[in-house]
Design a protein around this motif. Structure first.
Motif, PDB file in Angstrom:
ATOM      1  N   SER A  20       0.848  -1.191   0.000  1.00 55.49           N
ATOM      2  CA  SER A  20       0.000   0.000   0.000  1.00 55.49           C
ATOM      3  C   SER A  20       0.888   1.247   0.000  1.00 55.49           C
ATOM      4  O   SER A  20       2.102   1.171   0.188  1.00 55.49           O
ATOM      5  CB  SER A  20      -0.891   0.000   1.244  1.00 55.49           C
ATOM      6  OG  SER A  20      -0.095   0.135   2.405  1.00 55.49           O
ATOM      7  N   PHE A  21       0.235   2.382  -0.173  1.00 58.45           N
ATOM      8  CA  PHE A  21       0.951   3.660  -0.152  1.00 58.45           C
ATOM      9  C   PHE A  21       1.621   3.851   1.211  1.00 58.45           C
ATOM     10  O   PHE A  21       2.767   4.305   1.285  1.00 58.45           O
ATOM     11  CB  PHE A  21      -0.034   4.804  -0.436  1.00 58.45           C
ATOM     12  CG  PHE A  21       0.614   6.158  -0.420  1.00 58.45           C
ATOM     13  CD1 PHE A  21       1.299   6.623  -1.518  1.00 58.45           C
ATOM     14  CD2 PHE A  21       0.541   6.962   0.713  1.00 58.45           C
ATOM     15  CE1 PHE A  21       1.913   7.866  -1.499  1.00 58.45           C
ATOM     16  CE2 PHE A  21       1.147   8.206   0.739  1.00 58.45           C
ATOM     17  CZ  PHE A  21       1.834   8.661  -0.368  1.00 58.45           C
ATOM     18  N   GLU A  22       0.923   3.480   2.274  1.00 62.53           N
ATOM     19  CA  GLU A  22       1.470   3.637   3.630  1.00 62.53           C
ATOM     20  C   GLU A  22       2.710   2.764   3.824  1.00 62.53           C
ATOM     21  O   GLU A  22       3.682   3.176   4.464  1.00 62.53           O
ATOM     22  CB  GLU A  22       0.407   3.288   4.680  1.00 62.53           C
ATOM     23  CG  GLU A  22      -0.707   4.314   4.815  1.00 62.53           C
ATOM     24  CD  GLU A  22      -1.710   4.278   3.655  1.00 62.53           C
ATOM     25  OE1 GLU A  22      -1.852   3.211   3.000  1.00 62.53           O
ATOM     26  OE2 GLU A  22      -2.326   5.316   3.388  1.00 62.53           O
ATOM     27  N   GLN A  23       2.687   1.551   3.261  1.00 62.43           N
ATOM     28  CA  GLN A  23       3.867   0.688   3.358  1.00 62.43           C
ATOM     29  C   GLN A  23       5.041   1.294   2.596  1.00 62.43           C
ATOM     30  O   GLN A  23       6.184   1.207   3.032  1.00 62.43           O
ATOM     31  CB  GLN A  23       3.559  -0.709   2.814  1.00 62.43           C
ATOM     32  CG  GLN A  23       2.691  -1.543   3.729  1.00 62.43           C
ATOM     33  CD  GLN A  23       2.307  -2.854   3.082  1.00 62.43           C
ATOM     34  OE1 GLN A  23       1.804  -2.881   1.965  1.00 62.43           O
ATOM     35  NE2 GLN A  23       2.537  -3.951   3.804  1.00 62.43           N
ATOM     36  N   ALA A  24       4.754   1.924   1.467  1.00 61.54           N
ATOM     37  CA  ALA A  24       5.809   2.592   0.698  1.00 61.54           C
ATOM     38  C   ALA A  24       6.379   3.759   1.495  1.00 61.54           C
ATOM     39  O   ALA A  24       7.593   3.976   1.502  1.00 61.54           O
ATOM     40  CB  ALA A  24       5.269   3.076  -0.639  1.00 61.54           C
ATOM     41  N   MET A  25       5.520   4.490   2.191  1.00 66.01           N
ATOM     42  CA  MET A  25       5.995   5.594   3.039  1.00 66.01           C
ATOM     43  C   MET A  25       6.880   5.053   4.155  1.00 66.01           C
ATOM     44  O   MET A  25       7.927   5.634   4.458  1.00 66.01           O
ATOM     45  CB  MET A  25       4.819   6.371   3.647  1.00 66.01           C
ATOM     46  CG  MET A  25       4.284   7.445   2.740  1.00 66.01           C
ATOM     47  SD  MET A  25       3.215   8.597   3.589  1.00 66.01           S
ATOM     48  CE  MET A  25       4.384   9.687   4.327  1.00 66.01           C
ATOM     49  N   GLY A  26       6.462   3.936   4.760  1.00 68.36           N
ATOM     50  CA  GLY A  26       7.257   3.338   5.834  1.00 68.36           C
ATOM     51  C   GLY A  26       8.608   2.849   5.339  1.00 68.36           C
ATOM     52  O   GLY A  26       9.622   2.978   6.023  1.00 68.36           O
ATOM     53  N   GLY A  69      11.041   5.700   4.855  1.00 71.13           N
ATOM     54  CA  GLY A  69      11.643   6.156   6.106  1.00 71.13           C
ATOM     55  C   GLY A  69      10.960   7.368   6.693  1.00 71.13           C
ATOM     56  O   GLY A  69      10.114   8.008   6.064  1.00 71.13           O
ATOM     57  N   ASN A  70      11.330   7.649   7.926  1.00 67.88           N
ATOM     58  CA  ASN A  70      10.769   8.810   8.632  1.00 67.88           C
ATOM     59  C   ASN A  70      11.245  10.099   7.985  1.00 67.88           C
ATOM     60  O   ASN A  70      12.329  10.182   7.433  1.00 67.88           O
ATOM     61  CB  ASN A  70      11.216   8.806  10.101  1.00 67.88           C
ATOM     62  CG  ASN A  70      10.611   7.655  10.864  1.00 67.88           C
ATOM     63  OD1 ASN A  70       9.590   7.106  10.458  1.00 67.88           O
ATOM     64  ND2 ASN A  70      11.242   7.291  11.964  1.00 67.88           N
ATOM     65  N   GLY A  71      10.411  11.096   8.059  1.00 74.25           N
ATOM     66  CA  GLY A  71      10.793  12.408   7.549  1.00 74.25           C
ATOM     67  C   GLY A  71      10.547  12.589   6.064  1.00 74.25           C
ATOM     68  O   GLY A  71      10.881  13.635   5.513  1.00 74.25           O
ATOM     69  N   CYS A  72       9.974  11.605   5.403  1.00 74.62           N
ATOM     70  CA  CYS A  72       9.693  11.786   3.973  1.00 74.62           C
ATOM     71  C   CYS A  72       8.282  12.357   3.827  1.00 74.62           C
ATOM     72  O   CYS A  72       7.401  12.088   4.634  1.00 74.62           O
ATOM     73  CB  CYS A  72       9.825  10.474   3.212  1.00 74.62           C
ATOM     74  SG  CYS A  72       8.581   9.271   3.613  1.00 74.62           S
ATOM     75  N   SER A  73       8.096  13.153   2.820  1.00 75.24           N
ATOM     76  CA  SER A  73       6.782  13.755   2.604  1.00 75.24           C
ATOM     77  C   SER A  73       5.928  12.844   1.735  1.00 75.24           C
ATOM     78  O   SER A  73       6.441  11.971   1.027  1.00 75.24           O
ATOM     79  CB  SER A  73       6.940  15.121   1.928  1.00 75.24           C
ATOM     80  OG  SER A  73       7.437  14.940   0.617  1.00 75.24           O
TER      81      SER A  73
END
Length: 143
Positions: free
Chosen positions: A98-104, A107-111
């Motif tokens: 999912s999009f959230e898994q891609a954000m995770g 890494g932290n601090g990515c927009s």
């Protein structure tokens, strides 16, 4: 018992175990002589058969591995000019994410915008595809 075994036993009897070892170390050709005397044509033929069997089995195993790898590998990313830092993220993600898994994974601090751009780039490179109307994204292979 073969003559070479008798010869080795006689060395031990005459010089003791440590004396025989010392003699064999000092006279390396003696070890070679005893070993060559122990080699019979039947034994050499058996070793040759075993070696050929091992090589054949290894070749079959490697051929199967190569065929499997070439059949399952999707040729993606070949037209890419260079690989980037997001390749590591891509390889960390499961086949369906999912999009959230891609954000995770990024890494932290990515927009959210940087993740959107990353996914957009992957989509244009045909590395991923959106599954139906769901928010699930599917990878098309490994980089």
């Amino acid at each position: 018992m073969s003559d070479s075994l008798l010869r080795a036993e006689k060395l031990i009897e005459d010089h003791g175990l440590t004396g025989a070892e010392k003699m064999l170390r000092e006279q390396p050709w003696l070890t070679a002589e005893i070993a060559s005397e122990m080699q019979s044509p039947a034994m050499l033929q058996a070793y040759e058969l075993l070696a050929e069997s091992l090589i054949d089995n290894d070749m079959i195993y490697l051929r199967d591995k190569l065929e499997l790898a070439s059949a399952t590998t999707v040729s993606i990313g070949k037209n890419r000019a260079r690989k980037g830092g997001n390749d590591i993220i891509y390889n960390r993600l499961p086949d369906k994410f999912s999009f959230e898994q891609a954000m995770g994974a990024k890494g932290n601090g990515c927009s959210r915008n940087s993740v959107h751009q990353m996914l957009k780039n992957w989509k244009s490179q045909k590395l991923i595809t959106q599954m139906d109307a769901t928010a699930i994204i599917r990878r098309l292979g490994k980089m």
